[in-house]
Design a protein around this motif. Structure first.
Motif, short mmCIF file in Angstrom:
data_model
loop_
_atom_site.label_atom_id
_atom_site.label_comp_id
_atom_site.label_asym_id
_atom_site.label_seq_id
_atom_site.Cartn_x
_atom_site.Cartn_y
_atom_site.Cartn_z
N PRO A 321 2.28 48.23 8.77
CA PRO A 321 3.23 47.27 9.32
C PRO A 321 4.66 47.51 8.82
N MET A 322 4.81 47.92 7.55
CA MET A 322 6.16 48.14 7.03
C MET A 322 6.79 49.37 7.66
N ARG A 323 6.02 50.43 7.84
CA ARG A 323 6.58 51.61 8.50
C ARG A 323 7.04 51.27 9.92
N GLU A 324 6.23 50.50 10.62
CA GLU A 324 6.59 50.09 11.98
C GLU A 324 7.83 49.20 11.97
N ALA A 325 7.92 48.33 10.97
CA ALA A 325 9.08 47.43 10.87
C ALA A 325 10.36 48.23 10.65
N LEU A 326 10.29 49.26 9.80
CA LEU A 326 11.47 50.09 9.55
C LEU A 326 11.87 50.87 10.79
N SER A 327 10.89 51.29 11.57
CA SER A 327 11.20 51.96 12.84
C SER A 327 11.89 50.99 13.80
N GLU A 328 11.45 49.74 13.80
CA GLU A 328 12.06 48.73 14.67
C GLU A 328 13.49 48.42 14.25
#
Length: 338
Positions: A321-328
């Protein structure tokens, strides 16, 4: 004058909600630390500091420190102090920038220099830098201290580079990118890098990946700001549209339009930026030329490229979830231009 690039005025914290949620508990602790460290018996210091700190900034830079610390499974509380230090560094640069640029607005409010004067703004900025370095020392990590102190020096260099480039229409795209890498992206890079540095026996590849993410995100962020100055709205920018133009700042859209223009158009840019003939009619002409030569659209395209490089840097980490959040976050920064 007309809007040159299509903008979505609803973009606020939309696009970074996942990041905000993931770092919420840590960010509460950071905010408590920020409040405690702006205290002083000198009444003007907390007044000036809180005027800017509480004025609605998204605190993206300290959130990057918290996010990359979580991404790296950091234990303890060192990342809280480092995130607060990053925010103090950022706030100090804003206070100093407004003095240098003679800005009257910051985040839609009268700037500190407008309320308290230039001297108070510079000195409170210095106080916040001092507090930032105290917190870095308290963490007890020489590598983190090295990264953030180096960033502080690089940011100052970037400010001086920008002064040297101001009103200089011979500035190249490479020259300008060097300025924003120092002035803006260096703090994004350092904020992202110190998270994994808190891990004992830090994975060098992951540290470098976090730095690359922050650096390229910072470049993309600034390029979008450049485009917004000519095509956004005052409410969205938190400053007056066209401020860069009136201050004679050479930004990427101007570099592109100048390079692509006719002799007559280049003479206009010289009059406007080098000689200060930059009234509302001149601003309208500038926007017309930027539109003619697709300078704003191409600046946004450059930003998209750096955004993709930032996203690619995250690929070293497992899907989470954190990797996806940073991509967002990258998407959020780019979406401000639409």
């Amino acid at each position: 004058m007309g809007v040159v690039v299509s903008f979505n005025e609803k973009v606020g914290t939309e696009g970074i909600e996942r990041l905000v949620a993931l770092v919420r508990d840590d960010m509460m602790r950071v905010n408590e630390m920020i409040l405690s460290r702006t205290g002083s018996e000198v009444t003007m210091i907390p007044e000036v500091a809180q005027h800017l700190i509480s004025s609605g900034g998204k605190r993206l830079r300290p959130m990057l420190t918290l996010a990359t610390a979580q991404l790296s499974n950091v234990q303890g509380a060192g990342h809280i102090r480092l995130a607060a230090a990053v925010e103090f560094m950022h706030t100090a640069t804003l206070l100093h920038d407004d003095v240098v640029d003679e800005s009257d607005l910051r985040r839609g409010k009268p700037s500190a220099r407008k309320v308290w004067g230039n001297e108070a703004s510079v000195l409170v900025g210095d106080f916040l830098l001092g507090q930032a370095f105290r917190m870095m020392v308290e963490v007890g990590s020489l590598p983190c201290l090295d990264v953030l102190s180096t960033a502080a020096a690089v940011i100052a260099e970037g400010e001086v580079m920008q002064l040297a480039a101001a009103k200089n229409t011979s500035t190249t795209e490479d020259d300008y990118l060097a300025v924003i890498r120092s002035k803006t992206a260096a703090l994004f890079a350092a904020a992202a890098e110190v998270g994994p540095l808190l891990v004992p026996d830090c994975d060098e590849a992951k540290r470098r990946a976090c730095r690359s993410y922050g650096m390229n995100l910072g470049v993309a962020f600034q390029l979008i700001d450049d485009a917004l100055d000519y095509g956004g709205s005052g409410a969205k920018l938190g400053k007056n549209v066209g401020d860069d133009f009136r201050e004679g700042k050479i930004t990427l859209p101007v570099v592109l339009a100048f390079r692509r223009g006719s002799d007559e158009e280049r003479a206009f840019w010289k009059r406007a930026l080098e000689q200060g003939q930059n009234d509302d009619a001149a601003l309208a002409r500038a926007v017309e030329l930027l539109k003619k030569h697709r300078a704003l659209e191409d600046a946004v395209e450059r930003a998209r490229h750096y955004g993709e490089v930032a996203k690619d840097a995250l690929a070293l980490f497992p899907v989470s979830p954190m990797r996806e959040a940073l991509s967002e976050v990258v998407d959020f920064c780019l979406a401000r231009a639409y």
